[in-house]
Scaffold this active site. Structure first.
Site, short mmCIF file in Angstrom:
data_model
loop_
_atom_site.label_atom_id
_atom_site.label_comp_id
_atom_site.label_asym_id
_atom_site.label_seq_id
_atom_site.Cartn_x
_atom_site.Cartn_y
_atom_site.Cartn_z
N TYR A 156 34.33 6.36 34.47
CA TYR A 156 33.65 5.07 34.57
C TYR A 156 34.06 4.30 35.82
CZ TYR A 156 32.07 5.70 29.72
OH TYR A 156 31.49 6.18 28.57
N LYS A 171 39.56 17.86 27.10
CA LYS A 171 38.70 19.04 27.26
C LYS A 171 39.41 19.96 28.24
CE LYS A 171 34.77 21.20 26.53
NZ LYS A 171 34.53 21.90 25.26
N ASP A 227 35.14 18.34 21.57
CA ASP A 227 34.05 18.82 20.71
C ASP A 227 34.58 19.07 19.28
OD1 ASP A 227 35.50 20.66 22.16
OD2 ASP A 227 33.91 22.15 22.32
N ASP A 229 35.14 6.22 24.34
CA ASP A 229 33.94 5.41 24.16
C ASP A 229 33.04 6.06 23.09
OD1 ASP A 229 31.99 3.55 24.55
OD2 ASP A 229 31.37 4.24 26.54
N ASP A 254 32.75 5.03 18.73
CA ASP A 254 31.50 4.65 18.06
C ASP A 254 31.23 5.59 16.89
OD1 ASP A 254 31.09 2.61 19.86
OD2 ASP A 254 28.96 3.06 20.11
#
Ligand code: NAD
Length: 368
Positions: free
Chosen positions: A141, A191, A223, A247, A251
């Protein structure tokens, strides 16, 4: 204690939920004998309309000179066509950076009274109590370069994921420290089978873990973590991860709890802590007095705990919320068909009353 706060109600339902959070913190201050000083300032769309700047200097200065900041939400459809630097969200991103808040804490707790609100079967959601610790100021980001180039029809775009060892170290310490006051388990999510940033992340987190022999560390690919979060969420304690993965996973964890309106967050690690409900400005219900204020109210509990170390007061708010829900009180987002719904201010009032009552009981115990 003097509780010096800046509130940034923002846009949409932001002012509605912040009003109720303020009502509760006023009750806490009264009940526990603290002095409260609150400065209210504009941010986001409200500030853009007033001053063409989503984070006016005056707002930033007020935040920097207070002990903690409580924000509602920013954004709305009328600003969607504005250039990126004039979007309400850019004001919030800049505020996080200016405050230096690199650690974003998002609890996802399945309260017994709300088991039925989860899209998961009650026996799967039951007992879930996760603290997501997300790195907030690094990663893809913020990494440079980021740009879109080339002629229309043949454009290409690049974003850059970048992390340094000190950035990973400091967020890892936050995760391990917080695990000490919980169930002493940290799951670090990356990852590392694909990304260099993730291999560095895993390496540094493993090294930091050596300073916390009392904490059980495990690693998970993002994942697998996404799947495990819906398959057996109750097995997670602290979930430590980088900016973008955090992020998305926070959620998802929030979705398990049934309503966005319930979720609180804290952004800490800098000079002044920033506390906000996880939801956005909800333009579809703004101005109707039906928003759930509990995410904002629970953010006040986090504010008292993390910025002022007032654990008793924070726990009092959390218990009051559980008690009000256990008594069957619901806002519109939590009702089942046929169940009556409270307005935003009625829910705020119920929690404030429960706080006052709990504080009276607490004082009674101290007197005995
Ligand atoms: P949203 O969170 O505003 O709303 C998603 C859905 O959840 C809507 O149906 C809304 O009615 C419902 N909802 C949200 N909060 C609720 C509450 N407290 N009580 C009851 N229902 C609630 O997300 P969105 O619709 O994707 O975004 C709307 C605007 O908010 C956009 O401009 C977006 O950029 C902005 N946004 C801001 C923040 C922030 O300020 N931190 C976060 C997310 C989105």
């Amino acid at each position: 204690m003097l509780l010096k706060l800046t509130t940034l109600p923002g846009d949409g339902i932001g002012p509605e939920v912040v009003d109720q959070a303020v009502r509760v913190v006023e009750e806490v201050a009264r009940a526990f004998g603290h002095q409260l000083s609150i400065t209210r300032k504009p941010i986001g769309g409200a500030a853009l309309v007033a001053s063409k700047n989503p984070l006016p200097d005056d707002t930033l200065q007020a935040c920097l000179s207070s002990s903690a900041v409580l924000l509602g939400a920013v954004g709305g459809p009328s600003f969607d066509s504005f250039p990126a630097h004039l979007r309400p969200e850019s004001g919030l991103l800049r505020l996080r950076r200016e405050l230096g808040v690199f650690a974003n804490l998002r609890p996802a707790v399945c309260l017994p009274a709300l088991e039925d609100c989860s899209p998961l079967r009650p026996e799967v959601a039951r007992g879930t109590n996760i603290l997501i610790v997300r790195e907030l100021l690094g990663g893809i980001y913020f990494g440079q370069p980021r740009q879109t180039e080339g002629p229309a029809g043949n454009r290409s775009a690049v974003d850059t994921m970048r992390y340094s060892e000190p950035e990973i170290e400091r967020i890892a310490h936050v995760g391990f420290e917080l695990a000490r006051s919980r169930r002493r388990k940290v799951t670090s999510v990356d990852k590392a089978n694909v990304l260099d940033c993730s291999r560095l992340w895993r390496d540094v987190v493993t090294r930091v873990a050596q300073q916390y022999p009392d904490i059980k560390l495990s690693h998970m690919y993002v994942d697998s973590a996404a799947m495990a979060l819906v398959a057996h969420p109750a097995e997670f304690d602290v979930l430590l991860t980088e900016n973008m993965f955090g992020d998305i996973l926070s959620d998802q964890a929030g979705g398990i709890m049934g309503s966005l309106g319930m979720l609180a967050s804290a952004s800490i690690g800098g000079s002044v802590g920033l506390y906000e409900p996880v939801h956005g400005s909800a333009p579809d219900i703004a101005g109707r007095g039906v928003a759930n204020p509990l995410g904002a109210i629970l953010s006040v509990a986090m504010l008292l705990r993390h910025s002022f170390k007032l654990e008793r007061e924070a726990a009092c708010i959390e218990s009051a919320v559980s008690e009000v829900l256990a008594a069957g009180n619901r806002t519109r987002d939590l009702v089942t068909p046929g169940q009556p719904a409270l307005s935003t201010s009625q829910m705020g009032e119920k929690v404030a009353e429960a706080v006052a009552q709990r504080a009276r009981v607490d004082r009674g115990k101290v007197a005995i």
